[in-house]
Design an enzyme around this catalytic site. Sequence first.
Site, PDB file in Angstrom:
ATOM      1  CB  CYS A 141      -0.982  -0.018   1.175  1.00 20.00           C
ATOM      2  SG  CYS A 141      -0.277   0.140   2.821  1.00 20.00           S
ATOM      3  CB  THR A 149       2.845   3.733   4.702  1.00 18.65           C
ATOM      4  OG1 THR A 149       1.710   3.068   5.257  1.00 18.65           O
ATOM      5  CG2 THR A 149       2.555   5.213   4.482  1.00 18.65           C
ATOM      6  CG  HIS A 152      16.031 -14.081  13.309  1.00 16.52           C
ATOM      7  ND1 HIS A 152      16.648 -13.022  13.930  1.00 16.52           N
ATOM      8  CD2 HIS A 152      17.035 -14.822  12.774  1.00 16.52           C
ATOM      9  CE1 HIS A 152      17.962 -13.125  13.786  1.00 16.52           C
ATOM     10  NE2 HIS A 152      18.214 -14.210  13.071  1.00 16.52           N
ATOM     11  CG  HIS A 159      15.080 -17.878  15.433  1.00 17.83           C
ATOM     12  ND1 HIS A 159      15.145 -16.659  16.071  1.00 17.83           N
ATOM     13  CD2 HIS A 159      16.326 -18.104  14.958  1.00 17.83           C
ATOM     14  CE1 HIS A 159      16.359 -16.171  15.990  1.00 17.83           C
ATOM     15  NE2 HIS A 159      17.110 -17.028  15.314  1.00 17.83           N
TER      16      HIS A 159
END
Length: 142
Positions: free
Chosen positions: A64, A66, A97, A133
């Site tokens: 989009c 931003t 991660h 992780h």
Amino acid sequence: MIALGCDHGGYELKQEIIAYLEKNHLEYKDFGCFSKEAVDYPEYAKLVGHAVAGGECEKGILICGTGIGISITANKIKGVRAALCSDCFSAEATRLHNDANILAMGGRVVGAGLALKIVDIFLNTPFSGDERHARRISKIED
């Protein structure tokens, strides 16, 4: 297969990404939007998010203006880990991660050259599989 979605603020960058995917013979499904006419980003975030969470597509890319609104919306869908990235290090780290499955970017924030590098890194970096992780991801999913 890569799920693609954008609003009007991300339309032009999505076209650049489509050209990259086609050049690299990567399958994709374009969920829209299909022009620069103003639309509401949540509709496209939900389409891509459900396609990824449901297994229709392996990964997704959302754009989009931003990248913020579209990533917030996608992250409301269980099973989605959308990461807003505007640099290469973040794109690599979120795959290693976080095992992020959707890349979000801002079409008015990141230029096409950098965006394509980010896409390349995101699509080609595997999850590290490290226990710490995986443990952290499972805590996200709870």
